[in-house]
Design an enzyme around this catalytic site. Structure first.
Site, mmCIF file in Angstrom:
data_model
loop_
_atom_site.group_PDB
_atom_site.id
_atom_site.type_symbol
_atom_site.label_atom_id
_atom_site.label_comp_id
_atom_site.label_asym_id
_atom_site.label_seq_id
_atom_site.Cartn_x
_atom_site.Cartn_y
_atom_site.Cartn_z
ATOM 1 N N GLU A 255 8.770 7.865 2.084
ATOM 2 C CA GLU A 255 7.449 8.331 2.026
ATOM 3 C C GLU A 255 6.780 7.904 0.355
ATOM 4 O O GLU A 255 7.820 8.038 -0.546
ATOM 5 C CB GLU A 255 7.145 9.670 2.045
ATOM 6 C CG GLU A 255 7.384 10.050 3.449
ATOM 7 C CD GLU A 255 6.574 11.491 3.625
ATOM 8 O OE1 GLU A 255 5.555 11.835 3.095
ATOM 9 O OE2 GLU A 255 7.424 12.332 4.465
ATOM 10 N N LYS B 72 2.521 9.683 7.170
ATOM 11 C CA LYS B 72 3.524 9.184 6.342
ATOM 12 C C LYS B 72 5.024 9.683 6.895
ATOM 13 O O LYS B 72 5.946 8.843 7.236
ATOM 14 C CB LYS B 72 3.551 9.494 4.891
ATOM 15 C CG LYS B 72 2.477 8.863 4.218
ATOM 16 C CD LYS B 72 2.151 8.994 2.645
ATOM 17 C CE LYS B 72 1.951 10.324 2.256
ATOM 18 N NZ LYS B 72 0.618 10.987 2.769
ATOM 19 N N THR B 73 4.994 10.992 7.044
ATOM 20 C CA THR B 73 6.484 11.592 7.370
ATOM 21 C C THR B 73 6.816 10.990 8.895
ATOM 22 O O THR B 73 7.972 10.850 9.028
ATOM 23 C CB THR B 73 6.212 13.112 7.460
ATOM 24 O OG1 THR B 73 6.097 13.744 6.014
ATOM 25 C CG2 THR B 73 7.304 13.811 7.968
#
Length: 465
Positions: free
Chosen positions: A165, A121-122
């Site tokens: 996110e 996600k990051t």
């Protein structure tokens, strides 16, 4: 013009303001004109960055830190009920807002892209933020790590796009209503909150149901958990368009080739019937996949594919995602946030591809007792991809110890898989241990989601001495 700050959030107090998710929301609110305050357990670079924006940051937790006129208290799922500031808010009738609700309010009136998945996600959120900014679209973003270029994890932008996110760990991603949602993968993790893959899939289905009418779901065509989710959603997404991406032949955005070039890669995709190639400034197939997910999401928002592909090449990484910390004694020290076996395997395979015959050494710190209890064997097997590993004690984070659950579970599994691994209970001793192991040309990874990241500079200093 900045979106209005909700009245209930014009004087917010954040408990645990130094956390990656919390600090990002605090920064955006401060940039929009809110009077922000909060507390954290210890001093940090994040606390300093917040103060530079005019945020009041207290160190330690005490009821007296909560201002008399605070409009709300913002918390994450990690904040315990006995926190004195939370107790003070309850006594004074101050509204308590979960981090996810606060983030959802920041997205109101904008075009959100929400990036979800067990891993990646990051990185994917960061790639989008950097690329959209390079195209002068001035996005807002909230990310779980600091971008190398801007050096921050969040920013209020003047554009209409908000990239964030979407955390599945505590089901907080059910609060968002994105125009475009990305699902990178779906695996069993966060065992304190999910008991089975069935629960994981049900949670992701709820998230998909939150996509705005006429929006787009971008989902992996390769990862089995994501493919199963797509099968479960068949015929149930209404007017939400589903776009798949990956190396599978049936992917809508198909990855034709990923060519390693040291610590970078060249990616070629088939998009709308034509080939498109672009560079990714981080190594490994999984990071190439993240970039393609970002490409598909941006195109879904109407960004021209050629422009976005070129802009993705501007991404130079995010803190702790195979971040080069430095070089000493002919060895490179790289920091990895990987803490789940899939992430560990992906990063170690990427390093093996970049090592060009050199050795890969790992200092691994397990994260959470519950995760180690469920996945310790798989973590040990992943470490077999390294030439040698040092395994530290478990980083507890928000958890209390579980009887019988220790790093020994990982070490035993690693040795059974043929790995060269040793235990080290004293983190302060690690630089000396590495100094006795490292040879010129080695790649040294500090790996884990805890404070193992602090070891990189210490290892470099010891190798230089």
């Amino acid at each position: 013009m900045a979106p209005a700050v909700p009245t209930t959030m014009d004087r917010p107090h954040f408990i645990g303001i130094g956390g990656a998710g919390m600090s990002g929301i605090a920064k955006i609110l401060a940039q929009r004109g809110a009077r922000v305050a909060g507390s954290d357990a210890k001093e940090s670079a994040t606390a300093a960055a917040l103060r530079a924006l005019g945020v009041t940051v207290h160190i330690g937790h005490a009821a007296g830190h909560l201002a008399e006129d605070a409009s709300c208290v913002v918390v994450s799922s990690a904040i315990r009920q006995d926190n004195p500031e939370l107790a003070a808010a309850a006594e004074r009738g101050i509204p308590v807002v979960h981090r996810s609700d606060a983030l959802a309010r920041l997205m109101d009136g904008l075009r959100p892209i929400a990036v979800a998945g067990t891993h990646g996600k990051t990185t994917t959120t960061s790639m989008l933020a950097v690329a959209l900014d390079a195209l002068a679209l001035d996005p807002s973003y909230a990310i779980g790590g600091d971008l190398h270029g801007p050096g921050t994890n969040a920013r209020h932008g003047a554009g209409e796009i908000f990239v964030a996110e979407a955390d599945e760990s505590d089901r907080s991603f059910h609060k968002y209503a994105p125009e475009v949602a990305i699902i990178l993968n779906a695996e069993l993790d966060h065992h304190a909150n999910y008991a089975s893959m069935e629960e994981i899939h049900e949670s992701f289905e709820i998230f998909v149901g939150r996509i705005r009418p006429g929006g787009t779901l971008v989902v992996s065509a390769d990862q089995e958990g994501a493919r199963e989710l797509t099968r479960r959603l068949a015929g149930r997404t209404g007017d939400v368009r589903v776009v798949t991406y990956g190396e599978s032949e049936d992917a809508d955005v198909r990855i034709l080739d990923v060519t390693p070039r040291g610590l970078t890669s060249e990616v070629t995709v088939l998009l709308d019937g034509r080939e498109l190639s672009f560079g990714v400034s981080v190594p490994g197939r999984h990071y190439a996949n993240n970039a393609v997910a970002a490409l598909a999401a941006g195109v879904a928002l109407g960004v021209p594919a050629d422009d976005l592909a070129a802009a993705l090449g501007k991404y130079t990484g995010v803190g702790r995602r195979l971040q080069l910390k430095g070089e000493a004694a002919g060895a490179q020290v790289i920091d990895s946030y990987a803490h789940h076996p899939t992430e560990m395997t992906a990063d170690l395979e990427a390093m093996r591809g970049a090592a060009a015959g050199s050795r890969v050494l790992v200092v691994f710190q397990p994260h959470l007792f519950s995760r180690t209890q469920e996945l310790g064997t798989e973590m040990g097997r992943a470490l077999a991809l390294a030439d040698a590993s040092v395994v530290l004690d478990i980083y507890p984070a928000r958890e209390d110890p579980i009887p019988g659950v220790t790093s020994a579970m990982i070490i035993d599994a690693a040795r059974e898989a043929g790995a060269d691994v040793r235990a080290e209970h004293d983190m302060a001793a690690v630089p000396d241990v590495l100094a006795g192991m490292v040879r010129p040309g080695d790649l040294v990874l500090t790996m884990g989601a805890g404070d193992v990241t602090d070891l990189g500079p210490r290892i470099l200093a010891r190798l230089e001495s």
